[in-house]
Write a protein that holds these residues in place. Sequence first.
Motif, short mmCIF file in Angstrom:
data_model
loop_
_atom_site.label_atom_id
_atom_site.label_comp_id
_atom_site.label_asym_id
_atom_site.label_seq_id
_atom_site.Cartn_x
_atom_site.Cartn_y
_atom_site.Cartn_z
N ALA A 1 0.84 -1.24 0.01
CA ALA A 1 -0.13 0.02 0.00
C ALA A 1 0.90 0.98 0.01
O ALA A 1 1.68 1.32 0.88
N ALA A 2 0.58 2.22 -0.93
CA ALA A 2 1.60 3.31 -1.14
C ALA A 2 0.74 4.50 -0.53
O ALA A 2 -0.38 4.69 -1.04
N ALA A 3 1.59 5.32 0.05
CA ALA A 3 0.82 6.43 0.82
C ALA A 3 0.58 7.38 -0.24
O ALA A 3 -0.41 8.21 0.02
N GLU A 4 1.10 7.38 -1.28
CA GLU A 4 0.73 8.42 -2.63
C GLU A 4 -0.65 8.11 -2.97
O GLU A 4 -1.34 8.92 -3.65
N THR A 5 -1.16 6.84 -3.06
CA THR A 5 -2.48 6.43 -3.71
C THR A 5 -3.59 6.13 -2.75
O THR A 5 -4.49 5.71 -2.91
N VAL A 6 -3.16 5.67 -1.47
CA VAL A 6 -3.93 5.10 -0.46
C VAL A 6 -3.79 5.96 0.81
O VAL A 6 -2.81 6.31 1.37
N ASP A 7 -5.01 6.15 1.23
CA ASP A 7 -5.15 7.03 2.62
C ASP A 7 -4.97 6.12 3.78
O ASP A 7 -4.69 6.73 4.71
N ALA A 8 -5.48 4.64 3.74
CA ALA A 8 -5.63 4.10 4.96
C ALA A 8 -5.49 2.72 4.45
O ALA A 8 -6.27 2.25 3.48
N VAL A 9 -4.96 1.85 5.41
CA VAL A 9 -5.28 0.46 5.04
C VAL A 9 -6.00 -0.41 6.15
O VAL A 9 -5.70 -0.15 7.41
N ALA A 10 -7.39 -0.61 5.71
CA ALA A 10 -8.33 -0.97 6.47
C ALA A 10 -8.36 -2.37 6.62
O ALA A 10 -8.63 -2.97 5.59
N VAL A 11 -8.35 -3.12 8.00
CA VAL A 11 -8.37 -4.48 7.98
C VAL A 11 -9.54 -4.97 8.31
O VAL A 11 -10.07 -4.74 9.50
N ALA A 12 -10.13 -5.76 7.56
CA ALA A 12 -11.63 -6.51 7.88
C ALA A 12 -11.25 -7.90 8.40
O ALA A 12 -10.98 -8.87 7.67
N GLY A 13 -11.49 -7.98 9.77
CA GLY A 13 -11.01 -9.33 10.36
C GLY A 13 -10.89 -9.23 11.82
O GLY A 13 -11.51 -8.31 12.35
N GLY A 14 -10.10 -10.10 12.57
CA GLY A 14 -10.07 -9.83 13.66
C GLY A 14 -8.66 -9.78 14.28
O GLY A 14 -7.77 -9.24 13.28
N ASP A 15 -8.15 -9.85 15.52
CA ASP A 15 -6.71 -9.39 15.84
C ASP A 15 -5.74 -10.10 15.20
O ASP A 15 -4.80 -9.57 14.96
N GLY A 16 -6.08 -11.36 14.86
CA GLY A 16 -5.06 -12.25 14.20
C GLY A 16 -4.54 -11.45 12.72
O GLY A 16 -3.39 -11.46 12.36
N THR A 17 -5.62 -11.19 12.03
CA THR A 17 -5.56 -10.52 10.82
C THR A 17 -4.85 -9.22 10.92
O THR A 17 -3.90 -8.92 10.27
N ILE A 18 -5.23 -8.53 12.00
CA ILE A 18 -4.40 -7.29 12.25
C ILE A 18 -2.95 -7.53 12.59
O ILE A 18 -2.21 -6.65 11.97
N ASN A 19 -2.78 -8.55 13.36
CA ASN A 19 -1.35 -8.58 13.66
C ASN A 19 -0.71 -9.08 12.50
O ASN A 19 0.62 -8.68 12.00
N ASP A 20 -1.22 -9.91 11.41
CA ASP A 20 -0.35 -10.39 10.19
C ASP A 20 -0.20 -9.06 9.57
O ASP A 20 0.88 -9.04 8.94
N ALA A 21 -1.14 -8.19 9.38
CA ALA A 21 -1.08 -7.04 8.55
C ALA A 21 -0.01 -5.88 9.05
O ALA A 21 0.94 -5.52 8.31
N ILE A 22 0.13 -5.57 10.43
CA ILE A 22 1.19 -4.90 10.99
C ILE A 22 2.54 -5.41 10.78
O ILE A 22 3.57 -4.41 10.77
N ASN A 23 2.59 -6.49 10.64
CA ASN A 23 3.99 -6.97 10.18
C ASN A 23 4.39 -6.85 8.93
O ASN A 23 5.54 -7.04 8.47
N GLY A 24 3.72 -6.03 8.05
CA GLY A 24 3.94 -5.77 6.86
C GLY A 24 4.23 -4.07 6.65
O GLY A 24 4.72 -3.63 5.73
N PHE A 25 3.89 -3.47 8.08
CA PHE A 25 3.98 -2.07 7.77
C PHE A 25 5.30 -1.43 7.97
O PHE A 25 6.14 -2.05 8.48
N HIS A 26 5.59 -0.51 7.25
CA HIS A 26 6.69 0.27 7.07
C HIS A 26 6.47 1.71 7.29
O HIS A 26 5.37 2.05 7.39
N PRO A 27 7.78 2.51 7.38
CA PRO A 27 7.51 3.85 7.64
C PRO A 27 6.52 4.75 6.64
O PRO A 27 5.84 5.69 7.01
N ALA A 28 6.51 4.21 5.57
CA ALA A 28 5.53 5.01 4.50
C ALA A 28 4.30 4.34 4.43
O ALA A 28 3.45 4.63 3.48
#
Length: 295
Positions: free
Chosen positions: A36-63
């Motif tokens: 997900a690029a900040a230039e084209t996306v304003d938010a990354v919305a995770v539809a699921g539970g805490d486990g899916t959120i956990n998976d997603a945040i392990n791909g987050f980087h400063p941008a």
Amino acid sequence: MDRFRAVLGLLDAVGCTYEVKETQAAGDAARFAAEAAAETVDAVAVAGGDGTINDAINGFHPATPPLGLIPLGTANVLAHEIGLATDPAAIAAALTAGRCLSVVPGQANGRRFMMMASVGFDAHVVGGVRRSVKRRIGKLVYVLSALRQLLRYPCPHLTALVDGRPVTAATLVVSRGRLYGGRYVMAPAADLATPEFQVSIFRRKGRLAMAGYSAALPLGLLNRWNLIDHVVARRVEVHARPGDPVQADGDTATALPVVIDLADQAIEVLVPPDSPVPSVGASRKTTCLERSYGA
């Protein structure tokens, strides 16, 4: 998935554009978030539970854009922590007009978590949960797993280092937020906005003690009766019982020995406009959605 469709309908109604990406396996949410690029996306919305959120945040980087939530899971601990209701209108409002809360995640052997990590009996209970059964019977799966673990796991003492100080306990829960397992208060002084842990120490060993702790949690008695101790810390090390599970955000994340400390990168989380947690930032207008049937 009626809630999910209703949220999309409300986003459509206010002119939001979004892309839906469905996860098929562990690691997909992390990959989608990393893309997900900040230039084209304003938010990354995770539809699921805490486990899916956990998976997603392990791909987050400063941008990476801010994290938004569409709670569809069993416990939805992070959603409850930030005061996000589960009705579609409240979810859509948080995504389109939410404020940003800067949260420094914890990490267990380098794997990030948003809410809590644990070792001991609690981690064994989580490790005994089968996702297929969890989808069918919800939170009851944890009760069944706890009963099995009381028969299998001896609930011995573990020795840990908490900010370098030795601590002996049968279970340690290392929390970034106050809540556990849904709306249950585990760590009353924890604060997502403050980069530190509240470590909950279950000192008594043995199956009978663990059964008592397990019964006290949903009744709100762990803290009311001072059955557990709490300390503030920034680093926890456990080197006992190599190979035993370590849980984070409701899933097995790694194994002992473990070092639990704070990540070096904060994640911006979209919270409701009326959230009780302190936050800063502007509203978001477009959303990239990640959906998981496995949470």
